[in-house]
Design an enzyme around this catalytic site. Sequence first.
Site, PDB file in Angstrom:
ATOM      1  N   HIS A 141       2.059  -3.988  -9.621  1.00 35.74           N
ATOM      2  CA  HIS A 141       3.180  -3.389  -8.900  1.00 35.74           C
ATOM      3  C   HIS A 141       2.630  -2.259  -8.034  1.00 35.74           C
ATOM      4  CE1 HIS A 141       6.612  -4.663 -11.853  1.00 35.74           C
ATOM      5  NE2 HIS A 141       5.777  -5.652 -11.598  1.00 35.74           N
ATOM      6  N   GLU A 190       3.462   0.815  -7.670  1.00 32.65           N
ATOM      7  CA  GLU A 190       3.256   2.085  -8.359  1.00 32.65           C
ATOM      8  C   GLU A 190       1.973   2.086  -9.190  1.00 32.65           C
ATOM      9  OE1 GLU A 190       7.755   1.202  -8.950  1.00 32.65           O
ATOM     10  OE2 GLU A 190       5.940   0.068  -8.496  1.00 32.65           O
TER      11      GLU A 190
END
Length: 159
Positions: A60, A62
């Site tokens: 992801h 992040e």
Amino acid sequence: MAGHRPEMVFRSHMQAALDEARAAAERGEVPVGAVIISPGGHPVAAAGNRTRELADPTAHAEILAIRMACAMVGSERLGGHDLYVTLEPCAMCAAAIAAARIARLYYGAADPKSGGVAHGARVFAHPQAHHRPEIYDGIAAVESERLLRDFFAGRRADV
């Protein structure tokens, strides 16, 4: 005036996160982008989703940005750093944000289906959360939502 300190001026870095989200969409990834800003206000890492490209469910935006920023600063902790992300982090990403001790989280679109901050697991609300960043939601939410909506509408049209 002696002792006068100029006020700090807030500067959003959400545009850089949106640029990462657009690049992710162009790669066929869900358009989520993230940028990590140093305590001095400088970008230290930026990433977009790469789960399909890397065949990695943890890739992801992040997580990738946190990995890059930690490598840049030479520490598993990012105290004083800010994270800008276009979509409310999922529970996995929220746990990583807590583990990295990110100071402030700014996110765009809410994610009632898979979010882990204001929805779902609400990771930072649990007593087991190691760290709770300051949270600011709705930053460039309309543009973040539009990117996601257009991406998924295009995917449905291709089916």
